[in-house]
Motif scaffolding. Sequence first.
Motif, PDB file in Angstrom:
ATOM      1  N   ASN A 711     -16.194   7.532   7.902  1.00  0.00           N
ATOM      2  CA  ASN A 711     -16.875   8.668   7.286  1.00  0.00           C
ATOM      3  C   ASN A 711     -18.294   8.829   7.801  1.00  0.00           C
ATOM      4  OD1 ASN A 711     -15.189  10.105   5.042  1.00  0.00           O
ATOM      5  ND2 ASN A 711     -14.625   7.946   4.929  1.00  0.00           N
ATOM      6  N   VAL A 714     -17.772  10.614  11.023  1.00  0.00           N
ATOM      7  CA  VAL A 714     -17.459  12.023  10.770  1.00  0.00           C
ATOM      8  C   VAL A 714     -18.730  12.809  10.497  1.00  0.00           C
ATOM      9  CG1 VAL A 714     -16.395  13.575   9.083  1.00  0.00           C
ATOM     10  CG2 VAL A 714     -15.083  11.660  10.013  1.00  0.00           C
ATOM     11  N   ARG A 715     -19.602  12.271   9.660  1.00  0.00           N
ATOM     12  CA  ARG A 715     -20.836  12.981   9.335  1.00  0.00           C
ATOM     13  C   ARG A 715     -21.749  13.083  10.559  1.00  0.00           C
ATOM     14  NH1 ARG A 715     -19.820  10.483   4.236  1.00  0.00           N
ATOM     15  NH2 ARG A 715     -20.767   8.508   4.863  1.00  0.00           N
ATOM     16  N   GLN A 717     -20.858  13.383  13.528  1.00  0.00           N
ATOM     17  CA  GLN A 717     -20.283  14.346  14.461  1.00  0.00           C
ATOM     18  C   GLN A 717     -20.463  15.789  13.992  1.00  0.00           C
ATOM     19  OE1 GLN A 717     -18.772  13.543  17.571  1.00  0.00           O
ATOM     20  NE2 GLN A 717     -19.855  11.657  17.024  1.00  0.00           N
ATOM     21  N   SER A 719     -19.343  17.201  11.064  1.00  0.00           N
ATOM     22  CA  SER A 719     -18.139  17.725  10.424  1.00  0.00           C
ATOM     23  C   SER A 719     -18.491  18.772   9.383  1.00  0.00           C
ATOM     24  CB  SER A 719     -17.359  16.592   9.754  1.00  0.00           C
ATOM     25  OG  SER A 719     -16.354  17.091   8.911  1.00  0.00           O
ATOM     26  N   SER A 725     -17.261  11.649   1.270  1.00  0.00           N
ATOM     27  CA  SER A 725     -16.268  10.960   2.083  1.00  0.00           C
ATOM     28  C   SER A 725     -14.910  11.603   1.878  1.00  0.00           C
ATOM     29  CB  SER A 725     -16.204   9.483   1.685  1.00  0.00           C
ATOM     30  OG  SER A 725     -17.437   8.842   1.947  1.00  0.00           O
ATOM     31  N   LEU A 747      -6.185   9.672  13.112  1.00  0.00           N
ATOM     32  CA  LEU A 747      -7.433  10.227  12.596  1.00  0.00           C
ATOM     33  C   LEU A 747      -7.247  11.060  11.341  1.00  0.00           C
ATOM     34  CD1 LEU A 747      -9.200  11.224  15.933  1.00  0.00           C
ATOM     35  CD2 LEU A 747      -9.343   9.096  14.623  1.00  0.00           C
ATOM     36  N   THR A 795      -7.973  16.358   7.166  1.00  0.00           N
ATOM     37  CA  THR A 795      -8.729  16.047   8.371  1.00  0.00           C
ATOM     38  C   THR A 795     -10.220  16.275   8.145  1.00  0.00           C
ATOM     39  OG1 THR A 795      -8.809  18.243   9.401  1.00  0.00           O
ATOM     40  CG2 THR A 795      -6.764  16.973   9.669  1.00  0.00           C
ATOM     41  N   ALA A 796     -11.010  15.796   9.084  1.00  0.00           N
ATOM     42  CA  ALA A 796     -12.462  15.936   9.012  1.00  0.00           C
ATOM     43  C   ALA A 796     -12.932  17.351   9.304  1.00  0.00           C
ATOM     44  CB  ALA A 796     -13.129  14.964   9.980  1.00  0.00           C
ATOM     45  N   THR A 797     -12.020  18.228   9.658  1.00  0.00           N
ATOM     46  CA  THR A 797     -12.378  19.628   9.914  1.00  0.00           C
ATOM     47  C   THR A 797     -11.942  20.533   8.765  1.00  0.00           C
ATOM     48  OG1 THR A 797     -10.325  19.956  11.167  1.00  0.00           O
ATOM     49  CG2 THR A 797     -12.294  19.332  12.408  1.00  0.00           C
TER      50      THR A 797
END
Length: 821
Positions: A711, A714-715, A717, A719, A725, A747, A795-797
């Motif tokens: 997480n 992810v942050r 990047q 997202s 989270s 992922l 997903t992270a998106t």
Amino acid sequence: MKRQQPSVNIPASAWSRSIGRGWEKPYTVRYASNLDDGPWHGMPLGGFGAGCIGRSSRGDFNLWHIDGGEHVFQTIPGCQFSVFEQLGTQTQAYALSTEAANGSLSTWNWYPASQEGQSTGTYSALYPRSWFVYENVLKANLTCEQFSPIVADNYQETSYPIAIFEWTAHNPTDQPITLSVMLTWENMTGWFTNSLKSPNVQMRDDGSSFYDYQPRMGESTGNFNTLTGDEQRIGVVMGSDAEEPLEGEGQWAIATLLNSYLWEVFYDTRWNPSGDGSEVWRSFAKDGSLCDRDDETPAKAGEQIGSAIAVRFTLKPGQTLKIPFILSWDFPVTEFAAGVNYFRRYTDFFGRTGRNAWTIARTALKHYRTWHEKILTWQQPIVDRDDLPDWFKMALFNELYILTDGGSLWSAADERDPVGQFAVLECLDYRWYESLDVRLYGSFGLLMLWSKLEKSVIRAFARSIPTSDERTRVIGYYYTLSAERNCEATGAESQMAIRKVAGATPHDLGAPNEHVWEKTNYTSYQDCNLWKDLGADFVLQVYRDYVLTGANDIEFLIECWDAIVETLHYLKTFDLDNDGIPENSGAPDQTFDDWRLQGVSAYCGGLWIAALEAAIAISQILITNHDSSSIHESVAMFQTWLDQSRAIYQETLWNGQYYRLDSQSGSDVVMVDQLCGQFYARLLGLPDVVPQECAESALKTVYDACFVKFNQFVRNQGSEIQNCSIGAANGVRPDGSPENPNATHPLEVWTGINFGLAAFLVQMGMTAEAMTLTEAVVRQIYDNGLQFRTPEAITATATFRASHYLRAMAIWAIYGTLSDR
């Protein structure tokens, strides 16, 4: 804002949302070919296997799972509650949906949606109950509680095709208020069946199989409505003149109680829901009445007909009144392939003619208060627990929705199956029943609350293991790859595979368009005959269902024993180097079916060891209670395999911190579910698969890498999900980064796998970490428009995959481990 009347008790743990309030950025589907109906989903109403309906938080009825295993999602505006109110000379009337009809009912006035800073009411849900509380529009306090008689360990009323709506009206003013509540309903008899009999199987762009479903929506020719009742009740039955029930044929009914001292009842048995609606709205909006028309004229070609019941009453200042409305349906037949028909479980109690909707409604009017008390008796001990946060209790009950909504089947009983056969879809995108790998976690709710149904599912798998099906079909995973990549990645020479090999544990119990329970292994994304987890999954679920239901059902073990022996011997054939433990082939051959494992794997190897321990434990029980020389022979073989496997597993996969993904890929990925076998071994009181200190180290590494550091990654990047989270990814490097940024399953955050991991964390004494992880996943579902369509993957998106997914019911595994501590 008016105070809610004290006579309606909505638990603080219920999920709530303002009526008609939309979502600014609801999560959207990851693949265009997957189902995405949008966020307007509410708690389903209806019994297990009886078909169900759904009413969203904007008040519209929009989900129609009346045909077993099939999905229709559309608002039918004529199916509606409405309210009339008069205070002095002022009157107002609303259809209680914030979604106006498109192209019909133009004379109706629709309830205003909540706006920023101005609520018009609240929708709340704690399955199997939900509530609408209407505020700041009417002068009266008005609440509708909705439920069906879903009760734990109940194998009768839980099957009933019934929705109960109890309205509570309270007058908080110093003047009399006249109210009228109206229920309108369309005669949809004949609509919910596939006009394509035995439709051809096709393949989506993601490689999953599907078939077309074309319901007969709007085809009402010959349907008619009949007023019925007695001294205490009144209703309208909506049916057709079909002589014997086929799928989709039967009746609907709406009903209420008569009470001349407290209220008046009006009706209209024939109005046009495709028109402007004036024939019912004109009189209702004027004074809350209807024309009392009793017209049984059948619908002409192209015509649709509806019925209506209204209850009008006057409340003195401070007075409260409760009024029930019942919706029932009787569609007794579920058809799979053309001519393959099953009667539904509720027909054991109401008959199989398809003409018993009124009897069902009358039963509800007689017993709904008792059913309500039974639900409270079941739920209250959990709701009252101070050691469980409200968000957890909310999700715990609401994730049971899938047992109603998930295309559930529950057949009539017979001598072989005394409570019938049961099944729930993996999901609506992957439309096949009781995927065994998914239910390894996802069946805990069924096991803990309706254990007889759980065992019926496992018996179906046991019966299917010896069978074979030599038909071949295209394997979707290879179909989506180029031939060059296919051969390079997997060594596969063909995109074709036999459907079911004798001795192999099937992946699933079949699909709604074939013959569920008889034609298994419907999925064709992978060749599931090659999977390395299914046989172990079966053995573990057999022993789990025995141990966790009192450890006294010897007959259940006897019924499953031959299948246990056969499937373990079949799975052992994949031990190509004869070291005691089957190897993964380099193709995706387990539940993470886009993820290639090579050689001995932590996931499948751990399940294999736990399954051998379970089989040996079962054999000892049977030797004591059902002695057989063949059992002695089998247990000796299993023990030899087990002794070999344990040393290989630990020596090959332990890296000093966690268990390697597998023995041949060279990957350093930390797999979130690497010790599922260890979790099951501890759950069932079996010897540990791995040393405790290794399990503790691996579990801490999983939590740190797959949840905390993932997480953070992810942050970092950028997202779309920045402030919270999203849960634990299936597999990342120790620093939380992806091994392959373009990977699919590694992922994704799988809701059910996360709940399974949380149960393991609790089991190992890491309860705080478990609840932190669980809350992250629950927030993703219930804050982003995924409620009552929980997906497999997030997903992270801010996308999801595979909604209405079975595995998320694994939250009951968390509750079970918490309760055992």
